[in-house]
Design a protein around this motif. Structure first.
Motif, PDB file in Angstrom:
ATOM      1  N   LYS A  47      62.329  44.803  65.828  1.00 52.00           N
ATOM      2  CA  LYS A  47      63.267  45.664  65.387  1.00 52.00           C
ATOM      3  C   LYS A  47      63.068  46.005  63.813  1.00 52.00           C
ATOM      4  CE  LYS A  47      67.011  42.520  64.798  1.00 52.00           C
ATOM      5  NZ  LYS A  47      68.494  42.232  65.154  1.00 52.00           N
ATOM      6  N   PHE A  48      63.508  47.158  63.561  1.00 52.87           N
ATOM      7  CA  PHE A  48      63.590  47.673  62.199  1.00 52.87           C
ATOM      8  C   PHE A  48      64.556  48.743  61.995  1.00 52.87           C
ATOM      9  CE2 PHE A  48      60.583  50.778  63.825  1.00 52.87           C
ATOM     10  CZ  PHE A  48      60.966  51.944  62.980  1.00 52.87           C
ATOM     11  N   VAL A  78      63.957  51.767  54.534  1.00 52.32           N
ATOM     12  CA  VAL A  78      63.591  51.186  55.621  1.00 52.32           C
ATOM     13  C   VAL A  78      63.786  49.656  55.696  1.00 52.32           C
ATOM     14  CG1 VAL A  78      61.955  50.723  57.560  1.00 52.32           C
ATOM     15  CG2 VAL A  78      61.997  53.089  56.341  1.00 52.32           C
ATOM     16  N   SER A  80      63.191  45.979  56.959  1.00 53.60           N
ATOM     17  CA  SER A  80      61.986  45.466  58.145  1.00 53.60           C
ATOM     18  C   SER A  80      61.245  44.459  57.276  1.00 53.60           C
ATOM     19  CB  SER A  80      60.845  46.617  58.399  1.00 53.60           C
ATOM     20  OG  SER A  80      59.808  46.181  59.114  1.00 53.60           O
ATOM     21  N   SER A  81      60.839  43.537  58.317  1.00 49.03           N
ATOM     22  CA  SER A  81      59.782  42.386  58.049  1.00 49.03           C
ATOM     23  C   SER A  81      58.456  42.950  58.598  1.00 49.03           C
ATOM     24  CB  SER A  81      60.219  41.131  58.420  1.00 49.03           C
ATOM     25  OG  SER A  81      59.188  40.157  58.277  1.00 49.03           O
ATOM     26  N   TYR A  82      58.053  43.931  57.970  1.00 51.13           N
ATOM     27  CA  TYR A  82      56.955  44.955  58.696  1.00 51.13           C
ATOM     28  C   TYR A  82      55.912  44.034  59.282  1.00 51.13           C
ATOM     29  CZ  TYR A  82      53.923  48.512  60.094  1.00 51.13           C
ATOM     30  OH  TYR A  82      53.105  49.482  60.724  1.00 51.13           O
ATOM     31  N   MET A  85      56.591  41.987  62.060  1.00 49.62           N
ATOM     32  CA  MET A  85      56.914  42.565  63.278  1.00 49.62           C
ATOM     33  C   MET A  85      55.647  43.233  63.953  1.00 49.62           C
ATOM     34  SD  MET A  85      59.395  45.979  63.714  1.00 49.62           S
ATOM     35  CE  MET A  85      58.542  46.937  62.422  1.00 49.62           C
ATOM     36  N   SER A  91      58.881  35.814  60.514  1.00 50.30           N
ATOM     37  CA  SER A  91      59.293  36.539  59.194  1.00 50.30           C
ATOM     38  C   SER A  91      59.110  35.432  58.225  1.00 50.30           C
ATOM     39  CB  SER A  91      60.448  37.094  59.216  1.00 50.30           C
ATOM     40  OG  SER A  91      60.719  37.516  58.156  1.00 50.30           O
ATOM     41  N   GLU A 105      69.266  51.400  64.021  1.00 48.51           N
ATOM     42  CA  GLU A 105      68.172  50.338  64.500  1.00 48.51           C
ATOM     43  C   GLU A 105      67.279  51.115  65.541  1.00 48.51           C
ATOM     44  OE1 GLU A 105      69.010  46.016  64.887  1.00 48.51           O
ATOM     45  OE2 GLU A 105      69.171  46.740  67.040  1.00 48.51           O
ATOM     46  N   TYR A 108      60.811  47.806  68.116  1.00 48.45           N
ATOM     47  CA  TYR A 108      59.372  48.341  67.749  1.00 48.45           C
ATOM     48  C   TYR A 108      58.745  48.904  68.846  1.00 48.45           C
ATOM     49  CZ  TYR A 108      54.669  47.545  65.581  1.00 48.45           C
ATOM     50  OH  TYR A 108      53.494  47.737  65.188  1.00 48.45           O
ATOM     51  N   TRP A 111      59.524  52.618  69.031  1.00 48.52           N
ATOM     52  CA  TRP A 111      58.884  53.071  67.949  1.00 48.52           C
ATOM     53  C   TRP A 111      57.437  53.354  68.196  1.00 48.52           C
ATOM     54  CZ3 TRP A 111      58.858  55.529  63.546  1.00 48.52           C
ATOM     55  CH2 TRP A 111      57.729  55.669  62.851  1.00 48.52           C
TER      56      TRP A 111
END
Length: 191
Positions: A47-48, A78, A80-82, A85, A91, A105, A108, A111
């Motif tokens: 999630k982000f 934003v 996030s631990s992009y 993810m 992470s 929220e 992913y 998204w």
């Protein structure tokens, strides 16, 4: 936060109405208490979020238990631990609410579906990644080239009210110095 407040924030991010409605249809608002962890080191994030209100930080913990603040995240940004993810890997850092906060929220998976349905979201993602890259590049330059006092002055300029909202330890770790050094810098600047 009511829907119109969420919509106002999305408007400030220049998200068109249709895309904003699409995003709202797949997201949920979540409240977090101060010091509550959103993502933990070692967790595979799925999630982000967009910060609606409140304050967050990214931080690392070394093997001795020392915390190192990577960044502070304010509303409109934003959360996030992009790379973790995106790559479905653990992470490397924690994301923590520093005060009562509210986020929008998105999972992913949802998204990716949204992104596949509209080319707008590719542009949004590029914008968010470019912004993150700019912040990272600027921060690296400051840590490598500026002395501690100059980094502290930059911090005060970029985050004018943050000093009242976070601990001296967090600020010092963000600046890459010890709290005692930050105390000396503050004393020198006030004298």
């Amino acid at each position: 936060m009511n829907k119109s407040s969420v919509q106002k924030l999305l408007d400030t991010l220049n998200i068109p109405e249709k895309e904003s409605d699409d995003l709202l249809s797949i997201s949920k608002t979540v409240e977090l208490g101060g010091e509550e962890t959103y993502i933990s080191e070692g967790q595979v994030p799925r999630k982000f979020a967009i910060v609606l209100n409140g304050l967050f930080r990214y931080y690392y913990i070394d093997e001795k238990g020392n915390q190192f603040t990577k960044g502070f995240i304010l509303p409109g940004n934003v959360l996030s631990s992009y790379s973790a993810m995106r790559n479905r890997t653990p992470s490397f850092f924690y994301i923590q609410a520093l005060e009562n906060s509210e986020i929008l929220e998105v999972t992913y998976r949802k998204w990716l579906q949204l992104q596949n349905n509209s080319p707008y979201w590719d542009k949004f993602l590029i914008f968010a990644l470019e912004r993150g890259y700019y912040i990272k590049e600027k921060r690296e330059r400051e840590l490598l080239l500026l002395d501690a006092e100059a980094r502290y002055r930059t911090f005060l300029s970029e985050f004018p009210d943050l000093e009242k909202r976070v601990t001296q330890q967090m600020i010092a770790s963000y600046l890459g110095i010890k709290p005692e050094s930050l105390s000396r810098i503050r004393k020198k600047m006030s004298g």
